[in-house]
Motif scaffolding. Structure first.
Motif, PDB file in Angstrom:
ATOM      1  N   HIS A 111      14.610  38.729  89.352  1.00 45.13           N
ATOM      2  CA  HIS A 111      13.581  39.105  88.354  1.00 45.13           C
ATOM      3  C   HIS A 111      14.129  38.333  87.183  1.00 45.13           C
ATOM      4  CE1 HIS A 111      12.638  43.051  90.044  1.00 45.13           C
ATOM      5  NE2 HIS A 111      14.079  43.372  89.599  1.00 45.13           N
ATOM      6  N   GLY A 112      15.588  37.696  87.312  1.00 39.48           N
ATOM      7  CA  GLY A 112      15.786  37.266  86.159  1.00 39.48           C
ATOM      8  C   GLY A 112      17.132  37.581  85.676  1.00 39.48           C
ATOM      9  N   ARG A 113      18.059  36.562  85.039  1.00 39.78           N
ATOM     10  CA  ARG A 113      19.010  37.196  84.058  1.00 39.78           C
ATOM     11  C   ARG A 113      18.914  38.223  82.867  1.00 39.78           C
ATOM     12  NH1 ARG A 113      23.355  35.015  80.351  1.00 39.78           N
ATOM     13  NH2 ARG A 113      25.357  36.476  81.619  1.00 39.78           N
ATOM     14  N   ASP A 114      17.615  37.849  82.544  1.00 34.62           N
ATOM     15  CA  ASP A 114      17.205  38.851  80.990  1.00 34.62           C
ATOM     16  C   ASP A 114      15.576  39.244  81.600  1.00 34.62           C
ATOM     17  OD1 ASP A 114      19.660  37.934  80.017  1.00 34.62           O
ATOM     18  OD2 ASP A 114      18.569  36.072  79.160  1.00 34.62           O
ATOM     19  N   ALA A 115      15.522  39.407  82.801  1.00 30.75           N
ATOM     20  CA  ALA A 115      14.621  40.206  83.082  1.00 30.75           C
ATOM     21  C   ALA A 115      13.834  41.620  82.052  1.00 30.75           C
ATOM     22  CB  ALA A 115      14.136  40.740  84.059  1.00 30.75           C
ATOM     23  N   LEU A 122      11.800  47.157  83.683  1.00 32.65           N
ATOM     24  CA  LEU A 122      13.444  46.141  84.372  1.00 32.65           C
ATOM     25  C   LEU A 122      14.170  46.757  83.329  1.00 32.65           C
ATOM     26  CD1 LEU A 122      10.435  42.764  84.895  1.00 32.65           C
ATOM     27  CD2 LEU A 122      12.723  44.483  86.395  1.00 32.65           C
ATOM     28  N   ARG A 123      13.784  46.796  81.531  1.00 31.94           N
ATOM     29  CA  ARG A 123      15.517  46.488  81.023  1.00 31.94           C
ATOM     30  C   ARG A 123      16.434  48.093  81.497  1.00 31.94           C
ATOM     31  NH1 ARG A 123      17.604  50.558  78.429  1.00 31.94           N
ATOM     32  NH2 ARG A 123      15.334  51.533  77.604  1.00 31.94           N
ATOM     33  N   ARG A 124      15.200  49.576  81.639  1.00 29.36           N
ATOM     34  CA  ARG A 124      16.241  50.288  82.751  1.00 29.36           C
ATOM     35  C   ARG A 124      16.952  49.834  83.876  1.00 29.36           C
ATOM     36  NH1 ARG A 124      11.680  54.735  80.353  1.00 29.36           N
ATOM     37  NH2 ARG A 124      12.312  55.231  78.279  1.00 29.36           N
ATOM     38  N   GLU A 125      16.284  49.447  84.917  1.00 29.02           N
ATOM     39  CA  GLU A 125      17.348  48.954  85.931  1.00 29.02           C
ATOM     40  C   GLU A 125      18.189  48.383  85.793  1.00 29.02           C
ATOM     41  OE1 GLU A 125      17.332  48.720  90.063  1.00 29.02           O
ATOM     42  OE2 GLU A 125      16.571  50.268  88.613  1.00 29.02           O
ATOM     43  N   ILE A 129      21.779  49.218  87.076  1.00 29.56           N
ATOM     44  CA  ILE A 129      22.884  48.939  87.635  1.00 29.56           C
ATOM     45  C   ILE A 129      24.070  49.262  86.910  1.00 29.56           C
ATOM     46  CG2 ILE A 129      23.211  46.223  88.855  1.00 29.56           C
ATOM     47  CD1 ILE A 129      20.157  46.358  89.435  1.00 29.56           C
ATOM     48  N   ARG A 130      24.087  48.641  85.904  1.00 27.46           N
ATOM     49  CA  ARG A 130      25.288  47.476  84.799  1.00 27.46           C
ATOM     50  C   ARG A 130      26.169  48.978  83.962  1.00 27.46           C
ATOM     51  NH1 ARG A 130      26.147  42.882  84.163  1.00 27.46           N
ATOM     52  NH2 ARG A 130      23.793  41.159  84.100  1.00 27.46           N
ATOM     53  N   TRP A 228      15.620  46.544  70.133  1.00 28.78           N
ATOM     54  CA  TRP A 228      14.830  46.125  68.903  1.00 28.78           C
ATOM     55  C   TRP A 228      13.479  46.270  69.674  1.00 28.78           C
ATOM     56  CZ3 TRP A 228      18.792  42.685  70.444  1.00 28.78           C
ATOM     57  CH2 TRP A 228      17.782  41.414  70.896  1.00 28.78           C
ATOM     58  N   TRP A 229      13.165  45.186  70.806  1.00 25.34           N
ATOM     59  CA  TRP A 229      11.324  45.512  70.814  1.00 25.34           C
ATOM     60  C   TRP A 229      11.006  46.474  71.639  1.00 25.34           C
ATOM     61  CZ3 TRP A 229      16.120  44.260  73.475  1.00 25.34           C
ATOM     62  CH2 TRP A 229      16.842  44.372  75.391  1.00 25.34           C
ATOM     63  N   GLU A 230      11.359  47.744  71.449  1.00 23.79           N
ATOM     64  CA  GLU A 230      11.096  48.709  72.255  1.00 23.79           C
ATOM     65  C   GLU A 230      10.713  50.302  71.847  1.00 23.79           C
ATOM     66  OE1 GLU A 230      13.498  50.333  75.474  1.00 23.79           O
ATOM     67  OE2 GLU A 230      13.491  48.905  76.785  1.00 23.79           O
ATOM     68  N   ASN A 231      10.013  51.170  71.548  1.00 25.59           N
ATOM     69  CA  ASN A 231       9.867  51.884  71.398  1.00 25.59           C
ATOM     70  C   ASN A 231      10.330  52.449  70.965  1.00 25.59           C
ATOM     71  OD1 ASN A 231       8.878  54.617  70.765  1.00 25.59           O
ATOM     72  ND2 ASN A 231       6.590  53.702  70.526  1.00 25.59           N
ATOM     73  N   LYS A 232      11.073  53.024  69.642  1.00 28.03           N
ATOM     74  CA  LYS A 232      12.241  54.374  69.485  1.00 28.03           C
ATOM     75  C   LYS A 232      12.332  55.176  70.438  1.00 28.03           C
ATOM     76  CE  LYS A 232      10.200  57.638  65.689  1.00 28.03           C
ATOM     77  NZ  LYS A 232      10.245  57.832  64.659  1.00 28.03           N
ATOM     78  N   ASP A 233      11.422  56.117  71.188  1.00 27.50           N
ATOM     79  CA  ASP A 233      11.343  57.260  71.706  1.00 27.50           C
ATOM     80  C   ASP A 233      11.793  56.323  73.191  1.00 27.50           C
ATOM     81  OD1 ASP A 233      10.693  58.872  69.792  1.00 27.50           O
ATOM     82  OD2 ASP A 233       8.111  57.955  70.246  1.00 27.50           O
ATOM     83  N   THR A 234      12.151  55.337  73.258  1.00 25.09           N
ATOM     84  CA  THR A 234      12.641  54.396  74.533  1.00 25.09           C
ATOM     85  C   THR A 234      13.909  54.370  74.720  1.00 25.09           C
ATOM     86  OG1 THR A 234      11.752  52.646  74.907  1.00 25.09           O
ATOM     87  CG2 THR A 234      10.137  54.137  74.973  1.00 25.09           C
ATOM     88  N   LYS A 235      14.707  54.546  73.935  1.00 28.56           N
ATOM     89  CA  LYS A 235      15.893  53.523  73.381  1.00 28.56           C
ATOM     90  C   LYS A 235      16.886  54.088  73.674  1.00 28.56           C
ATOM     91  CE  LYS A 235      14.285  50.804  69.360  1.00 28.56           C
ATOM     92  NZ  LYS A 235      14.723  49.958  68.579  1.00 28.56           N
ATOM     93  N   GLU A 236      17.385  54.353  75.084  1.00 24.00           N
ATOM     94  CA  GLU A 236      18.643  54.995  75.709  1.00 24.00           C
ATOM     95  C   GLU A 236      17.890  54.576  76.801  1.00 24.00           C
ATOM     96  OE1 GLU A 236      20.873  57.395  74.927  1.00 24.00           O
ATOM     97  OE2 GLU A 236      19.495  58.385  73.101  1.00 24.00           O
ATOM     98  N   CYS A 237      19.724  54.402  78.231  1.00 23.70           N
ATOM     99  CA  CYS A 237      19.327  53.727  78.555  1.00 23.70           C
ATOM    100  C   CYS A 237      19.661  54.666  79.682  1.00 23.70           C
ATOM    101  CB  CYS A 237      21.218  53.253  78.757  1.00 23.70           C
ATOM    102  SG  CYS A 237      22.873  53.507  78.509  1.00 23.70           S
ATOM    103  N   GLY A 238      19.659  55.995  79.687  1.00 24.35           N
ATOM    104  CA  GLY A 238      19.564  56.871  80.859  1.00 24.35           C
ATOM    105  C   GLY A 238      20.425  57.473  81.356  1.00 24.35           C
ATOM    106  N   LEU A 239      21.958  57.474  80.915  1.00 24.19           N
ATOM    107  CA  LEU A 239      22.929  57.420  80.730  1.00 24.19           C
ATOM    108  C   LEU A 239      23.166  59.611  80.286  1.00 24.19           C
ATOM    109  CD1 LEU A 239      25.848  55.082  79.852  1.00 24.19           C
ATOM    110  CD2 LEU A 239      25.562  55.812  81.328  1.00 24.19           C
ATOM    111  N   HIS A 240      22.574  59.546  79.487  1.00 25.51           N
ATOM    112  CA  HIS A 240      22.567  60.803  79.264  1.00 25.51           C
ATOM    113  C   HIS A 240      21.139  61.662  79.684  1.00 25.51           C
ATOM    114  CE1 HIS A 240      26.318  60.004  77.348  1.00 25.51           C
ATOM    115  NE2 HIS A 240      25.434  58.919  76.944  1.00 25.51           N
ATOM    116  N   LYS A 241      20.097  61.266  80.571  1.00 27.31           N
ATOM    117  CA  LYS A 241      19.445  62.061  80.678  1.00 27.31           C
ATOM    118  C   LYS A 241      19.270  62.807  81.718  1.00 27.31           C
ATOM    119  CE  LYS A 241      15.659  59.505  78.008  1.00 27.31           C
ATOM    120  NZ  LYS A 241      15.227  60.232  77.410  1.00 27.31           N
TER     121      LYS A 241
END
Length: 241
Positions: A111-115, A122-125, A129-130, A228-241
């Motif tokens: 996908h590219g380093r900053d995909a 792609l951000r959640r993926e 991983i990280r 900052w480029w996302e909607n405020k309701d998606t701003k979690e990395c998934g650690l706390h889902k």
């Protein structure tokens, strides 16, 4: 020439200072209770100011709670520098978790380093991983884990409880300072001379990976600089889902 009116570390007023001893005692008791109830509790420190407060209490009281952190490979130098600084200050060995090298390479090649800028998926993926996969390894075998989350941090955390059950990992999960205000956190830092990330002095109230974090303007939500480029309701990395 424009002047950036950025977020600043809050000024601690007299009322907050007076209330701090009681809040500190309560936090100490919460952490003691967790360490007593669970034989293998582990604290996930992002090295944020909230996590440094909890680390200070755990180390000061000598509690049997393992502290680990996620070195994603994309941290700011200021954040990475806190790892050895924390270990030296408290005489503890942080468990440093890193992502699987093959998974990182596959993502970058595919996908590219900053995909992650291209879509939420792609951000959640990238976060998976990280962050998520290393965290899963870090809490394998634990019977409880702790975070530094607070209700006041974002819209996605307004209903955050002190204790919850992590159904994915089938263990207890605790948010020891869920009800603290931002000024309470900084009052504790000042009172106990807790080491913190140098980026807080550069208008960063919430700090994640370097490419996904930016300074915040005065009056903005404290997590406005995260993804900052996302909607405020998606701003979690998934650690706390």
């Amino acid at each position: 020439m424009s002047f950036f009116q950025g977020w600043a570390i809050p000024t601690v007023d007299e009322a907050t200072q007076q209330q701090l001893p009681a809040k500190t005692t309560e936090l100490e008791q919460r952490l003691r209770d967790i360490a007593t109830r669970f034989s293998d509790a582990r604290f996930a420190s992002s090295l944020a100011v909230e996590d440094m407060v909890i680390t200070d209490v755990i180390a000061r009281l000598g509690l049997n709670i393992q502290i680990f952190t996620l070195e994603t490979g994309r941290l700011n130098p200021e954040t990475a520098a806190l790892i050895p600084q924390t270990q030296e200050r408290y005489g503890i060995a942080l468990r440093v978790m890193t992502p699987d090298t093959a998974a990182v390479e596959h993502y970058v090649n595919e996908h590219g380093r900053d995909a992650f800028y291209e879509s939420v998926d792609l951000r959640r993926e990238c976060c998976r991983i990280r962050k998520i996969e290393p965290l899963n390894r870090a809490i394998t075998g634990a019977d409880a884990w702790l975070t530094g989350q607070r209700r006041e941090q974002s819209a996605t955390r307004e209903e955050l409880p002190f204790e919850e059950f992590d159904s994915k990992h089938q263990i207890a999960k605790f948010n020891p300072i869920y009800d603290w205000h931002e000024v309470d956190v900084w009052a504790y830092v000042a009172a106990h001379q807790v080491p913190v990330n140098a980026l807080y002095q550069q208008h960063y109230p919430s700090i994640g990976c370097e490419p996904c974090t930016k300074p915040v303007r005065e009056g903005e939500d404290i997590r406005a600089g995260r993804w900052w480029w996302e909607n405020k309701d998606t701003k979690e990395c998934g650690l706390h889902k």
